[in-house]
Design an enzyme around this catalytic site. Structure first.
Site, mmCIF file in Angstrom:
data_model
loop_
_atom_site.group_PDB
_atom_site.id
_atom_site.type_symbol
_atom_site.label_atom_id
_atom_site.label_comp_id
_atom_site.label_asym_id
_atom_site.label_seq_id
_atom_site.Cartn_x
_atom_site.Cartn_y
_atom_site.Cartn_z
ATOM 1 C CB CYS A 55 87.168 6.878 9.639
ATOM 2 S SG CYS A 55 86.765 8.627 9.840
ATOM 3 C CE1 TYR A 86 87.220 12.011 3.625
ATOM 4 C CE2 TYR A 86 85.210 13.159 2.976
ATOM 5 C CZ TYR A 86 85.853 12.145 3.665
ATOM 6 O OH TYR A 86 85.104 11.257 4.413
ATOM 7 C CD GLU A 98 89.503 8.566 5.184
ATOM 8 O OE1 GLU A 98 89.519 8.667 6.433
ATOM 9 O OE2 GLU A 98 88.488 8.753 4.493
ATOM 10 C CG ASP A 133 83.588 4.003 7.725
ATOM 11 O OD1 ASP A 133 82.451 4.436 7.459
ATOM 12 O OD2 ASP A 133 84.262 4.413 8.675
ATOM 13 C CE1 TYR A 138 86.779 5.555 5.493
ATOM 14 C CE2 TYR A 138 85.490 4.492 3.764
ATOM 15 C CZ TYR A 138 85.716 5.567 4.599
ATOM 16 O OH TYR A 138 84.887 6.656 4.544
ATOM 17 C CB CYS A 203 85.177 7.563 16.110
ATOM 18 S SG CYS A 203 86.645 6.539 16.295
ATOM 19 C CB CYS A 212 99.214 -6.533 19.302
ATOM 20 S SG CYS A 212 100.692 -6.730 18.289
#
Length: 221
Positions: A55, A86, A98, A133, A138, A203, A212
């Site tokens: 998202c 959208y 997105e 999602d 996504y 969110c 990482c």
């Protein structure tokens, strides 16, 4: 879009919505947090990076908070349909994900550092999904703007895969492709800096909790 039993599938160019030659909506002139213009041309010396990590509301906020980021905007990228809405992107019939466009000062923050934030801010092993999602929009993606960006992105993916594997995670599904030929179509005005305008808004992105490596090594090292 939330969890379902159907596995999302990218449309072929023949199946994709036809779109339109011009957008049906405008984009605000300035970033509500950073105060800088959303659309180029940008000041000399700045560089552009494009990321898809679920998202785009939360993804954009993740990047605008970083020192050296000059502006951010959200949109649709990596698909076939020109100037989608959208609703069209969410239909799964545009092929777009997105995306967040990050315009940054490389003398303050490097592309490698942006990649570290990208990898850690989401789970890049989930395919067409981030958390609850689900959908092709996504998927995890990096769209590169130079051969140097491409090499750095590929090396970072290999380095992160090694530590993810060591932590029991699966295979990274992130697509790394040139931005050339994959134009970035800005999203509607209400999506731009959405979580600044709506601080309590949804969110859905979340990382693996695995760090990482910074200073990534080439994949063959």
């Amino acid at each position: 879009m939330f969890l379902s039993s159907r596995t999302p599938v990218l449309p072929t160019p023949e199946q994709a919505l036809k779109g339109r030659a011009e957008p049906t909506f405008g984009v605000p002139e300035r970033h509500t947090v950073l105060g800088n213009p959303l659309l180029g041309p940008y000041p000399e010396g700045l560089e552009t990076a494009d990321f898809g990590l679920g998202c785009f509301w939360g993804a954009e906020r993740t990047f605008w908070r970083l020192p050296g980021v000059w502006t951010t905007l959200v949109g649709y990228q990596g698909g076939t349909t020109p100037n989608p809405t959208y609703e069209e992107a969410c239909s799964g019939l545009t092929g777009h994900t997105e995306a967040v466009r990050v315009v940054y000062d490389p003398s303050v923050i490097t592309y490698e550092q942006l990649l570290k934030v990208f990898w850690e801010a989401h789970n890049p092993t989930q395919g067409f999904r981030q958390g609850n999602d689900v959908g092709t929009q996504y998927r995890s993606a990096v769209y590169t703007h130079s051969p140097e960006q491409a090499a750095t992105a590929e090396a970072s993916r290999a380095a992160y895969q090694r530590v993810l594997t060591g932590s029991g995670h699966g295979t990274i599904t992130t697509e790394i492709l040139p931005a050339e030929g994959r134009p970035f179509f800005p999203a509607e005005a209400y999506h731009q800096q959405y979580l600044d305008k709506n601080p309590g808004g949804y969110c859905g992105i979340g990382g693996t909790g695995v760090s990482c490596p910074i200073g990534v090594a080439p994949a063959d090292s």
